[in-house]
Design a protein around this motif. Structure first.
Motif, PDB file in Angstrom:
ATOM      1  N   UNK A   7      -4.025  -2.055   6.237  1.00 30.60           N
ATOM      2  CA  UNK A   7      -4.950  -1.069   6.778  1.00 30.60           C
ATOM      3  C   UNK A   7      -4.377   0.335   6.765  1.00 30.60           C
ATOM      4  N   UNK A   8      -3.088   0.445   7.044  1.00 28.75           N
ATOM      5  CA  UNK A   8      -2.360   1.708   6.998  1.00 28.75           C
ATOM      6  C   UNK A   8      -2.431   2.292   5.584  1.00 28.75           C
ATOM      7  N   UNK A   9      -2.152   1.450   4.581  1.00 28.75           N
ATOM      8  CA  UNK A   9      -2.183   1.900   3.188  1.00 28.75           C
ATOM      9  C   UNK A   9      -3.597   2.300   2.770  1.00 28.75           C
ATOM     10  N   UNK A  10      -4.587   1.549   3.211  1.00 32.50           N
ATOM     11  CA  UNK A  10      -5.972   1.881   2.867  1.00 32.50           C
ATOM     12  C   UNK A  10      -6.393   3.206   3.513  1.00 32.50           C
ATOM     13  N   UNK A  11      -5.975   3.419   4.759  1.00 34.90           N
ATOM     14  CA  UNK A  11      -6.311   4.655   5.450  1.00 34.90           C
ATOM     15  C   UNK A  11      -5.728   5.866   4.725  1.00 34.90           C
ATOM     16  N   UNK A  12      -4.540   5.703   4.155  1.00 34.12           N
ATOM     17  CA  UNK A  12      -3.915   6.805   3.408  1.00 34.12           C
ATOM     18  C   UNK A  12      -4.772   7.207   2.216  1.00 34.12           C
ATOM     19  N   UNK A  13      -5.407   6.240   1.557  1.00 32.60           N
ATOM     20  CA  UNK A  13      -6.266   6.550   0.425  1.00 32.60           C
ATOM     21  C   UNK A  13      -7.602   7.142   0.863  1.00 32.60           C
ATOM     22  N   UNK A  14      -8.090   6.711   2.011  1.00 33.45           N
ATOM     23  CA  UNK A  14      -9.411   7.148   2.469  1.00 33.45           C
ATOM     24  C   UNK A  14      -9.383   8.490   3.194  1.00 33.45           C
ATOM     25  N   UNK A  15      -8.336   8.731   3.995  1.00 32.18           N
ATOM     26  CA  UNK A  15      -8.316   9.925   4.837  1.00 32.18           C
ATOM     27  C   UNK A  15      -7.156  10.870   4.560  1.00 32.18           C
ATOM     28  N   UNK A  55      -2.672  10.921   3.229  1.00 32.78           N
ATOM     29  CA  UNK A  55      -1.394  10.268   3.506  1.00 32.78           C
ATOM     30  C   UNK A  55      -0.853  10.558   4.903  1.00 32.78           C
ATOM     31  N   UNK A  56      -0.701  11.842   5.243  1.00 32.63           N
ATOM     32  CA  UNK A  56      -0.099  12.146   6.538  1.00 32.63           C
ATOM     33  C   UNK A  56      -1.073  11.930   7.682  1.00 32.63           C
ATOM     34  N   UNK A  57      -2.347  12.017   7.411  1.00 30.26           N
ATOM     35  CA  UNK A  57      -3.345  11.664   8.429  1.00 30.26           C
ATOM     36  C   UNK A  57      -3.185  10.204   8.823  1.00 30.26           C
ATOM     37  N   UNK A  58      -2.996   9.341   7.830  1.00 31.81           N
ATOM     38  CA  UNK A  58      -2.805   7.918   8.105  1.00 31.81           C
ATOM     39  C   UNK A  58      -1.542   7.682   8.917  1.00 31.81           C
ATOM     40  N   UNK A  59      -0.463   8.396   8.581  1.00 31.37           N
ATOM     41  CA  UNK A  59       0.772   8.250   9.344  1.00 31.37           C
ATOM     42  C   UNK A  59       0.558   8.678  10.795  1.00 31.37           C
TER      43      UNK A  59
END
Length: 224
Positions: free
Chosen positions: A42-50, A52-56
């Motif tokens: 989910x973390x990796x998917x969030x990086x693609x959707x929103x 990279x640093x937003x996901x972090x």
């Protein structure tokens, strides 16, 4: 590199715990390795959707640390980071979970354009809400890409008697920190040396010793 062939929900759940059945301290709280794999995916998917640093930022624990290459408090460092146009992609290859199921470590491979590397992430689960956030994240580039396994390796710490936590000390000038799961069956040691080289070691209680399951070493950065 082969794609991962095992869906998260197909991971075998490790259940059961040794020791006195009447001792509530020896019972894992629904230990679920697949939950940590799902968090990483989910973390990796969030990086693609929103981004990279937003996901972090959105998945970090309040006490999370990362390395740039010096150790930094993640939320403070991430406040000033703009998302890159292309986010790194990554996939977990293995997961290691504490006896009580409230801490886990994932490791795997990442790709960005022609570059590739590895990562390791330590996760903490809130036993009340079940929310999982990362508390340590690091990785580095490698010359030979890590091949994806056919199945994601999954291992849970032994339960029952609790380990004696070893005392570690870094060399002079080292920035070393040790983290422990609440039940002390999963530990993580991170050391940043004065030359900015780094080592992150994850250990899991196997019933006799804290066995090393991840031992990442990052070389010092070459000076321009």
């Amino acid at each position: 590199m082969r794609p991962l062939l095992l869906p998260v929900l197909a991971l075998s759940l490790l259940a059961g715990c040794g020791g006195n059945r009447d001792d509530i301290r020896n019972r894992p709280l629904a230990a679920n390795p697949s939950a940590f794999v799902a968090a990483e995916i989910g973390f990796a998917r969030l990086a693609q959707e929103k981004g990279q640093w937003t996901a972090f930022r959105e998945t970090s624990h309040p006490d999370a640390v990362m390395f740039v290459p010096q150790r930094v408090k993640a939320r403070d460092w991430l406040k000033t980071q703009a998302d890159p146009a292309e986010a790194v992609r990554w996939q977990p290859h293995a997961v290691y979970v504490s006896c009580d199921g409230n801490s886990g470590a994932t490791t795997g491979a990442w790709q960005k354009g022609p570059a590739h590397g590895f990562f390791s992430t330590v996760w903490m689960r809130d036993p009340r809400s079940g929310k999982i956030n990362w508390i340590l994240d690091h990785g580095d580039a490698v010359t030979a890409a890590r091949e994806a396994p056919e199945f994601i390796e999954s291992k849970q710490a032994a339960c029952g008697s609790r380990p004696t936590v070893p005392i570690e000390a870094g060399a002079e000038g080292d920035d070393m920190a040790v983290g422990l799961s609440p039940d002390q069956t999963l530990s993580w040691t991170s050391t940043v040396r004065p030359d900015q080289s780094r080592r992150v070691t994850i250990r899991l209680w196997d019933g006799k010793t804290m066995a090393t399951v991840i031992d990442d070493q990052v070389a010092a950065r070459k000076q321009p």
